[in-house]
Each structure stands twice: as C-alpha cells, then as structure tokens.
Design a protein around this motif. Sequence first.
Motif, PDB file in Angstrom:
ATOM      1  N   GLY A   1       0.818  -1.203   0.000  1.00  0.00           N
ATOM      2  CA  GLY A   1       0.000   0.000   0.000  1.00  0.00           C
ATOM      3  C   GLY A   1       0.850   1.249   0.000  1.00  0.00           C
ATOM      4  O   GLY A   1       2.026   1.225  -0.377  1.00  0.00           O
ATOM      5  N   THR A   2       0.255   2.355   0.440  1.00  0.00           N
ATOM      6  CA  THR A   2       0.952   3.630   0.519  1.00  0.00           C
ATOM      7  C   THR A   2       0.942   4.112   1.969  1.00  0.00           C
ATOM      8  O   THR A   2       0.097   3.676   2.764  1.00  0.00           O
ATOM      9  N   PRO A   3       1.853   5.024   2.324  1.00  0.00           N
ATOM     10  CA  PRO A   3       1.895   5.525   3.712  1.00  0.00           C
ATOM     11  C   PRO A   3       0.598   6.181   4.171  1.00  0.00           C
ATOM     12  O   PRO A   3       0.353   6.285   5.373  1.00  0.00           O
ATOM     13  N   ASN A   4      -0.239   6.621   3.226  1.00  0.00           N
ATOM     14  CA  ASN A   4      -1.488   7.289   3.595  1.00  0.00           C
ATOM     15  C   ASN A   4      -2.663   6.345   3.777  1.00  0.00           C
ATOM     16  O   ASN A   4      -3.740   6.781   4.200  1.00  0.00           O
ATOM     17  N   ASP A   5      -2.484   5.073   3.454  1.00  0.00           N
ATOM     18  CA  ASP A   5      -3.576   4.099   3.619  1.00  0.00           C
ATOM     19  C   ASP A   5      -3.968   4.001   5.091  1.00  0.00           C
ATOM     20  O   ASP A   5      -3.098   3.941   5.981  1.00  0.00           O
ATOM     21  N   GLU A   6      -5.261   3.959   5.336  1.00  0.00           N
ATOM     22  CA  GLU A   6      -5.761   3.946   6.717  1.00  0.00           C
ATOM     23  C   GLU A   6      -5.261   2.726   7.490  1.00  0.00           C
ATOM     24  O   GLU A   6      -4.857   2.840   8.654  1.00  0.00           O
ATOM     25  N   ARG A   7      -5.271   1.556   6.850  1.00  0.00           N
ATOM     26  CA  ARG A   7      -4.857   0.334   7.546  1.00  0.00           C
ATOM     27  C   ARG A   7      -3.366   0.372   7.896  1.00  0.00           C
ATOM     28  O   ARG A   7      -2.949  -0.137   8.941  1.00  0.00           O
ATOM     29  N   ILE A   8      -2.573   0.984   7.038  1.00  0.00           N
ATOM     30  CA  ILE A   8      -1.128   1.087   7.295  1.00  0.00           C
ATOM     31  C   ILE A   8      -0.861   2.123   8.383  1.00  0.00           C
ATOM     32  O   ILE A   8      -0.023   1.909   9.265  1.00  0.00           O
ATOM     33  N   GLN A   9      -1.597   3.225   8.347  1.00  0.00           N
ATOM     34  CA  GLN A   9      -1.472   4.233   9.396  1.00  0.00           C
ATOM     35  C   GLN A   9      -1.858   3.654  10.755  1.00  0.00           C
ATOM     36  O   GLN A   9      -1.222   3.951  11.774  1.00  0.00           O
ATOM     37  N   ALA A  10      -2.907   2.816  10.770  1.00  0.00           N
ATOM     38  CA  ALA A  10      -3.365   2.211  12.026  1.00  0.00           C
ATOM     39  C   ALA A  10      -2.302   1.278  12.595  1.00  0.00           C
ATOM     40  O   ALA A  10      -2.029   1.281  13.809  1.00  0.00           O
ATOM     41  N   GLU A  11      -1.686   0.463  11.734  1.00  0.00           N
ATOM     42  CA  GLU A  11      -0.647  -0.458  12.211  1.00  0.00           C
ATOM     43  C   GLU A  11       0.587   0.311  12.663  1.00  0.00           C
ATOM     44  O   GLU A  11       1.194  -0.023  13.685  1.00  0.00           O
ATOM     45  N   PHE A  12       0.953   1.341  11.911  1.00  0.00           N
ATOM     46  CA  PHE A  12       2.114   2.149  12.294  1.00  0.00           C
ATOM     47  C   PHE A  12       1.874   2.849  13.630  1.00  0.00           C
ATOM     48  O   PHE A  12       2.790   2.972  14.453  1.00  0.00           O
ATOM     49  N   HIS A  13       0.637   3.301  13.846  1.00  0.00           N
ATOM     50  CA  HIS A  13       0.300   3.938  15.126  1.00  0.00           C
ATOM     51  C   HIS A  13       0.537   2.969  16.280  1.00  0.00           C
ATOM     52  O   HIS A  13       1.094   3.353  17.326  1.00  0.00           O
ATOM     53  N   GLU A  14       0.124   1.714  16.120  1.00  0.00           N
ATOM     54  CA  GLU A  14       0.337   0.718  17.163  1.00  0.00           C
ATOM     55  C   GLU A  14       1.829   0.501  17.421  1.00  0.00           C
ATOM     56  O   GLU A  14       2.270   0.429  18.572  1.00  0.00           O
ATOM     57  N   LEU A  15       2.594   0.394  16.340  1.00  0.00           N
ATOM     58  CA  LEU A  15       4.033   0.201  16.484  1.00  0.00           C
ATOM     59  C   LEU A  15       4.669   1.358  17.254  1.00  0.00           C
ATOM     60  O   LEU A  15       5.430   1.145  18.211  1.00  0.00           O
ATOM     61  N   TYR A  16       4.329   2.582  16.833  1.00  0.00           N
ATOM     62  CA  TYR A  16       4.998   3.753  17.407  1.00  0.00           C
ATOM     63  C   TYR A  16       4.514   4.038  18.832  1.00  0.00           C
ATOM     64  O   TYR A  16       5.318   4.391  19.707  1.00  0.00           O
ATOM     65  N   ALA A  17       3.211   3.892  19.071  1.00  0.00           N
ATOM     66  CA  ALA A  17       2.685   4.133  20.420  1.00  0.00           C
ATOM     67  C   ALA A  17       3.279   3.137  21.411  1.00  0.00           C
ATOM     68  O   ALA A  17       3.641   3.505  22.539  1.00  0.00           O
ATOM     69  N   SER A  18       3.384   1.888  20.979  1.00  0.00           N
ATOM     70  CA  SER A  18       3.983   0.869  21.832  1.00  0.00           C
ATOM     71  C   SER A  18       5.447   1.196  22.104  1.00  0.00           C
ATOM     72  O   SER A  18       5.925   1.092  23.235  1.00  0.00           O
ATOM     73  N   TYR A  19       6.163   1.611  21.047  1.00  0.00           N
ATOM     74  CA  TYR A  19       7.581   1.923  21.211  1.00  0.00           C
ATOM     75  C   TYR A  19       7.782   3.091  22.180  1.00  0.00           C
ATOM     76  O   TYR A  19       8.647   3.041  23.071  1.00  0.00           O
TER      77      TYR A  19
END
Length: 511
Positions: free
Chosen positions: A228-246
């Motif tokens: 996908g692309t960095p703006n895709d909602e599903r990718i943004q959601a997964e990235f949010h989980e990664l970064y918030a956890s980190y």
Amino acid sequence: MSLIEKLLPKEDHFAALMLYGMVFSTCFNGYDAGIMSVILADEQFIKYYNIDSNRSGIVATIPWASTGLAQLFVGGTLAGAVGRLWALRIALCTMIIGIVVQVVPNTFGVLVFGRLLTGLGFGCVYIASTLYVAECAPTRLRGSFVGTVTQFGYQLGTLIAFWSGYGMSFHKHPTNIAWRVSNVIQIPIGIIFIIISFFYIESPRWLLEKYPDDTDRVLRTLSRLRSGTPNDERIQAEFHELYASYKYRKEHAVPGYLGILKSPALRKRLLYGLYATGLQQVGGIAAVTMYAVLIYESLGWNSGSQSLAINGIQSVLQLFIVLVNTFTVDKYGRRAILMAGFAIQSLALLVLSILCTRFADNQSKPAAVVEVAMLFIVGLTYCWSNGPVAPAIASEIFPQHVREKAFALSLLGQTGCLLALTQPWPTFHDEVGQKSYWLLFSLNVAAGISVYFILPETNNISLERMEQIFGHLDYVTAGEIEQEKNEINHLEKGSAESIGDVQIREKDLSV
C-alpha cells in the motif's frame, strides 16, 4: 476464501511472496535433520565411525548442544544486533561450514565438531527466520504464515533429504561417497536463500527499535510490506500501534535480557514460552523422525531399502499435510489445533503400543502394516498441529524490546524435551524393546490435557497488544492514555499560564 486468496491475500501479496521465500532457509534446516536419519542407517557410515547405539545417539543429538547455546545467548543477540536478515545469512554460512567439516575424511571427534557447528547455525536460523515471519506477517494470518513457512520448509527439506539418501544408498563406493554426497547436497539450498535474501526488506518492527528517529523509513517499509501507501488507513493504524507501543516502552521498559529478569510479568511469560516450545517435542516426534529408518527396520521392514522408501513416502505426505495448518490455525485458534493434534497422536500411539506389545517378534505382517500406518498418522498430525503451532505462539507472546532474546530462551524448552527423549532413545529402545512406545503415548496424552488448562489463546491479536491475554494493559493503550494525560497537563499548564498573564495585566492596569 480460495486457495490462491488464502496463500496470496490481496492486501498482503508482497509480504506473502517474500515470506514464502523464507521456505529456503527452513528447508536447509529440514534437510540437515532429515539426512541424518538416512545416514545413521548407512552401513558404510556405521563401519567408518564404528557407530553403536551410544555413538548413534551422540551424532543425532550433539548439534542440539550448540543449538542450545544459540538459544541461550547467540541467536537472540545476533538477531537483535544485526537484524533478522543478516542474522539468517550469518547462520546459514555457519551451517555450510559445519557440513563441509562433516564430509571431509576425518575422525569421530571431527565429525562431532562439524555437527556442533551445524547445530549452532541451525539454532540461529530457526530463531531469525521465525522472528522475521512473525513480525512481517499480517495479524489475521500470522499463525498460518509462521506455521506454513517454518513447517512446510522443514518438511520440504526432509523430503529432499530422504529421497536423496534413498538414491545414494544404492552406491556402495569404497570412498564412502553415498553418505558424503547426501550431506553436501543441502549446501546449494542455503546458498540460494542467501542470494534471495538480498532482495528482501528488513522487519519494520526491528527497524523501529534500531532506528527510532527514522520513522519515515519505518513507515515506507511497512507500506511496501503491506502492498500500500503511507497514507492508507490500515497502514497508518498499524504504524500507530508500532509507534505508540515503542514510545511507552522506551520510557517504562528495560530492553534485552535484563528486562526479562527484572520484570515478574515477563519472567512468567517466559515460562509460557518454554512450555509452548516444549509442546513441539514432548511427544517424542524427534526420536521417531531421527531414528525413523531404524524404527521401521525394527518393525520388520528391513528387506533391501524398504525402510528408506517408507520414510521417503511419509515425507511426501507430511509436506502437503502442513496446508491443513495453513487453513485452520487462524480460523479455529492455536489451542484447538494443539488439542486436536495431541488427541489424534495419542490414539495412534495407543494402537501402535498395543500391537508392538502383542507382536513383539514382528512375525505378523498385517500388524507391521498397521504399525507403520500409526507412525504415519503421528508424523502427519504433528506437521499440522504442535509442529507449526508451537513456534508461532512463542514468537508472538513477547513485546518487541525483548522479543528476540525471550523467543530464543523459550526454545530451550524445545531443546530440553528433544534431548531428554532423543539422546537415550536408541539405548532405551534396545533395552525395553517395542514397549517403548507406551512412553510416547503417555506423554502425548499429558501434553494434550495440559494445553486445555495452561495455554492462553493468541489468535488474531496484534503483536503490540499481546499483553491483553496475560491480564495487563497493552503498551499501545498505555501509551495512548499517557499521551492523553500529557496533552491534558499541557492544556492545564497553558490555561494556568494564561490566567496568570491576565492577572498580571489586570494588576498593571490597576496601578
């Protein structure tokens, strides 16, 4: 969902193609384990090294001593320091060196040294490959990806090994070429994967831990992985989980081995990991596989290369039966697959034990056919149940800051059970005879019951939210709550400063 859609999901087809390429790394491991089953029954190999039951056990199990070293320290440290892909490349090169040492003319001591090198590489390959697949697979298909890649690759390796060994068994050359060539054949498999791996992208989760300031790189990698692309909602959601956890773990968690030792919750979770990987080997499958040719011969299938041919046929069936796991583990969950698998294996071993006790002299051909069928059922069931499910569980239950170390340590449960059953098996079988299978039956029954009472379900839970199943607040939610508190405090502080400014101005005006 069709077979193609299941194996190549639309939104994750790039990840699927990339992860299935990992089959070559696990295939290398499978070949090494499978070929020793053939070599240990080779008459020239037995004569060359004066193999008895004790030496047979040493050759079969000594690699697990260095595999244990990889699990205790080397494998997790390597995967954390250089990344999952470079850890794989280094580990495969170590295995190749070990194989070369084994096949050159040498003494029994040099053979053992070569087996130790191979075992060290084996352990590191298993750790890095499983971690990579677990971290790159989509949550909803993580169990099937990890299981398919690890077990299918392993079974593909044993399939190639058995039939290579079967073909070479007809060559009786005075230079012992049969077992040497059989061993060398696996080297191209490892080289092929090393070349392919340079077209891979690193795990985005490892990248975030290693380069937390380069979030754009992590997001681009995740986008490519998810097709996908960095703006895709599903990718943004997964990235949010990664970064918030980190972000939360960076402030409140201690990484590495020290983090495991200091946290009571992680120490408890490590026990779950040891238990989960122990389930893979506690039923005695390694002993049945490693000594399969010898077992079939002991059951009366000792005419010519009958035992090798039976083992080869079984390896073909085991390769494709792994797909049962592919289509069921994410649908029914890890616990259900494990309990069903242990129940079927227990029933097959019960029938085998009864027949082996009743016809211990191997004079009944119908009984011998049923005995082989029961061993087939045990091996086939393992390939879709505790074989692929155990590493999937152990690789997904730990948080990212300790995952590679904790997963590697968890594999000591696998190694401990394997050594406890495989090393003494030839001697135990010689002394007890065909009644030895009662032990395997009892172990499988106990394992199946324990799953119901001990093991939590990890199905369809993201890696960043796995704390939920252990009764804790996951790091994503904890990070979000902390961020909200910080924002509220910032607003309150800003409001207080604004009120203070107003009061000062009012005081100035009154003056």
